[in-house]
Design an enzyme around this catalytic site. Structure first.
Site, PDB file in Angstrom:
ATOM      1  N   CYS A 149       0.828  -1.205   0.000  1.00  0.00           N
ATOM      2  CA  CYS A 149       0.000   0.000   0.000  1.00  0.00           C
ATOM      3  C   CYS A 149       0.868   1.263   0.000  1.00  0.00           C
ATOM      4  O   CYS A 149       0.360   2.347  -0.289  1.00  0.00           O
ATOM      5  CB  CYS A 149      -0.985  -0.012   1.160  1.00  0.00           C
ATOM      6  SG  CYS A 149      -0.264  -0.270   2.762  1.00  0.00           S
ATOM      7  N   HIS A 150       2.163   1.125   0.259  1.00  0.00           N
ATOM      8  CA  HIS A 150       3.049   2.288   0.181  1.00  0.00           C
ATOM      9  C   HIS A 150       3.169   2.810  -1.253  1.00  0.00           C
ATOM     10  O   HIS A 150       3.576   3.943  -1.458  1.00  0.00           O
ATOM     11  CB  HIS A 150       4.434   1.969   0.765  1.00  0.00           C
ATOM     12  CG  HIS A 150       5.203   0.936   0.012  1.00  0.00           C
ATOM     13  ND1 HIS A 150       5.007  -0.423   0.219  1.00  0.00           N
ATOM     14  CD2 HIS A 150       6.156   1.040  -0.940  1.00  0.00           C
ATOM     15  CE1 HIS A 150       5.827  -1.097  -0.568  1.00  0.00           C
ATOM     16  NE2 HIS A 150       6.530  -0.233  -1.286  1.00  0.00           N
TER      17      HIS A 150
END
Length: 179
Positions: A149-150
């Site tokens: 999700c980064h």
């Protein structure tokens, strides 16, 4: 070996800790017949912080540190923090709503060194108006690095929230960009 009992629901979760250049790394897996792999990879400033987060995520579970079966997964997760462009080949125990699983599947397809926006993820999963729900799924992700999700940014390309801290997100993206 540390044992922590949150309450009496009885689920058993083993965890291991390591130190990385981005702080503490915690890897956890369920014990017993329902275990499918790693159920959490958490990042934080110190061991007590990530243990508290594990307790909050798995309220009611019996948490135990020191499972030899986690030696390879904690090593792999720590290595992935240092080199996030390399594949993290671990069996994962991914649990969430159907919507969350769609989002997380889409995130796992984002190639290292590239980013996408919440709007693009929403479009990819066939829910173009669900930007907030996509952001919520990213925030609910328990598997740092494994579900990247980064790699999700605002539509204008700027950094947005990251469950494990904006500075960690920035550093992970920088490391991927330079591989």
């Amino acid at each position: 070996m540390i044992s922590v009992r949150a309450d009496e629901t009885g689920e058993e979760i083993a965890f291991a800790l390591a130190r990385s250049s981005l702080g503490s790394v915690l890897v956890a897996r369920r014990r017993g017949g329902d275990s499918r792999g790693v159920c959490a990879i958490l990042l934080g400033d110190g061991p007590q912080q990530v243990i508290r987060e594990l307790e909050a995520q798995f309220t009611g579970a019996v948490l135990t540190e020191g499972d030899p079966a986690l030696e390879q997964p904690i090593s792999a997760a720590s290595e992935a923090v240092e080199r996030p462009w390399r594949p993290l080949d671990l069996p994962l125990d991914i649990r969430g709503t159907d919507f969350q699983k769609k989002v997380w599947d889409a995130l796992r397809k984002i190639p290292p060194g590239t980013t996408t926006s919440y709007a693009q993820v929403a479009q990819t999963i066939g829910a173009p108006k669900a930007l907030r729900a996509v952001a919520g799924a990213c925030a609910a992700n328990r598997l740092a690095i494994a579900i990247p999700c980064h790699r999700v940014l605002r539509s204008n390309g700027s950094l947005s929230g990251y469950r494990w801290g904006m500075e960690r997100k920035r550093q992970l993206l920088e490391r991927e960009k330079n591989f």
